[in-house]
Design a protein around this motif. Sequence first.
Motif, PDB file in Angstrom:
ATOM      1  N   ILE A 129      37.275  30.941  45.944  1.00  0.00           N
ATOM      2  CA  ILE A 129      37.753  31.755  45.109  1.00  0.00           C
ATOM      3  C   ILE A 129      36.697  32.906  44.319  1.00  0.00           C
ATOM      4  O   ILE A 129      36.173  34.263  44.542  1.00  0.00           O
ATOM      5  CB  ILE A 129      38.785  32.363  44.625  1.00  0.00           C
ATOM      6  CG1 ILE A 129      40.395  32.087  45.584  1.00  0.00           C
ATOM      7  CG2 ILE A 129      39.122  33.599  43.485  1.00  0.00           C
ATOM      8  CD1 ILE A 129      41.021  31.846  44.711  1.00  0.00           C
ATOM      9  N   LEU A 153      44.514  38.585  46.294  1.00  0.00           N
ATOM     10  CA  LEU A 153      44.262  39.404  45.082  1.00  0.00           C
ATOM     11  C   LEU A 153      42.656  39.783  45.239  1.00  0.00           C
ATOM     12  O   LEU A 153      42.094  40.666  44.920  1.00  0.00           O
ATOM     13  CB  LEU A 153      44.342  38.175  43.893  1.00  0.00           C
ATOM     14  CG  LEU A 153      44.109  38.846  42.619  1.00  0.00           C
ATOM     15  CD1 LEU A 153      45.243  38.371  41.319  1.00  0.00           C
ATOM     16  CD2 LEU A 153      42.040  38.436  42.361  1.00  0.00           C
ATOM     17  N   THR A 159      46.911  34.260  45.531  1.00  0.00           N
ATOM     18  CA  THR A 159      45.064  34.580  45.672  1.00  0.00           C
ATOM     19  C   THR A 159      43.865  34.685  46.520  1.00  0.00           C
ATOM     20  O   THR A 159      43.807  35.677  45.441  1.00  0.00           O
ATOM     21  CB  THR A 159      45.152  33.020  44.651  1.00  0.00           C
ATOM     22  OG1 THR A 159      46.971  32.223  44.296  1.00  0.00           O
ATOM     23  CG2 THR A 159      43.948  33.287  44.316  1.00  0.00           C
ATOM     24  N   PRO A 194      49.027  37.221  45.082  1.00  0.00           N
ATOM     25  CA  PRO A 194      50.047  36.410  44.161  1.00  0.00           C
ATOM     26  C   PRO A 194      51.554  36.410  44.027  1.00  0.00           C
ATOM     27  O   PRO A 194      51.680  35.079  44.090  1.00  0.00           O
ATOM     28  CB  PRO A 194      49.135  35.754  42.381  1.00  0.00           C
ATOM     29  CG  PRO A 194      48.020  36.620  42.430  1.00  0.00           C
ATOM     30  CD  PRO A 194      48.622  38.296  43.390  1.00  0.00           C
TER      31      PRO A 194
END
Length: 473
Positions: free
Chosen positions: A5, A130, A127, A307
């Motif tokens: 990420i 995001l 996630t 999320p």
Amino acid sequence: MISLIMGAFFAILNETLLNVAFTDLIVEFNVSAPTIQWLATGFMLVVGILVPITALLTGWFTTRQMFIGAMILFTIGTIICGFAPNFSFLLLGRLIQAGGTGLLMPVMMNTILLIYPPHKRGGAMGTIGLVIMFAPAIGPTLSGIILEALNWRWLFFIVLPFAVFSIVFASIYLKNVSEVTKPKVDFISVILSTLGFGGIVFGFSSAGEGSGGWTHPEVYISVIVGIVSLILFVIRQLRLEEPMLDVRVFKYPMFALTAVLLIITMMTLFSTIILLPMLLRGGLAFTAFMTGIALLPGGLINGLISPITGKLFDKFGPRKLVIPGTIILVVIMYLFSNVTKETSIITFIVLHTLLSIGIAMIMMPTQTNGLNELTRNHYSHGTAILNTLQQVAAAIGVAFFISIMSTGQSRYLSGVDDPTSANEIANSMISGVQMAFTVGLVFAIIGLILSFFIKRTVAPDYVENEPVQKPLH
């Protein structure tokens, strides 16, 4: 996941950081606007070419090798861009950056499918949402702040230490989760894939950037070459024992439905990203600062809510998210198609924010549901296909909706007495955007109809309590 990420966030952030600096770069390097636009077109083109090949590359390289290699590529490109003495070096660095970015997203999504059980994948994919939504949203705002205090080179210098840290962090903590199978490399497939996806992305991107529109030879020749190559590519994949990109994943009904919904959503998202700033600045005479402020809340909320929608997907499945999400999409596209000069900035902020929430309710839940239906050996192919479709849909969406807007503008100006007056040009912009959003409303309605057919999927070869790092037999 933290390793993945972190790297993806700064790679995707850099995709939108540079756009605000285009005006400065035109002056500094003494090049034309169409030339400078290659920094965006070239980036999208390289990503569109590389993503389909990731299904092959993940069979040849480990997770660590793929991610660290991609981040090293991105870092090298960032260094070249930061110190570029002329436009050619800046473009070269940008293309190398795109090479790294194109490899990152499929690797991240494929890793999630391998390390998370199906009932937890929604939260993990959320996630990713995001990262995908939040990074581009803050890019222009962050870029504006940097350019206000420093010159454009700092757009790269500021990203550089984070990219290096991501490589170091991944070298220490990132584990291998994919299986290296070393599939046979079919060079004809690689060539057809490059010509197919590259031709379509380049053609539609060129049309959307106004380089002569659809009548320009480079546009229609690129699109025709792309479509023909893509048809030959699909035929070849169906005949190969070890296809480079296994298009048989479309035999899974929910995956096929996911692909169509994703195309509609991405076209809507990217057309809105392009049309709204043009409407706010050209039609309603908002300042650049006010335009940025109007669009920032929607982008931020989209990233922050992803999320949450992922967790809700794990609990309730796709229908309770995707159907309301497409309803929101239909309503907001209808309201956008009726904007006037009297529409306030508060209204735009509210509508764009609601649109962003609707897209967040569709994007990641739909993708997770479609990928969950695939067998383990199809994960890399599924993620590569969906990521490729996002790039293609973005290019097509921008070009298609800008051409609709231009048609609306021309139609309006042909019926007025003074088509050169500033007031009538502003009115024509509003008329053109109204027409584009009306067409967008049709796509949203199609998406709503399709959403009623979505069903929760179950991974066919997932075995509870079996270590996910080992291949399942």
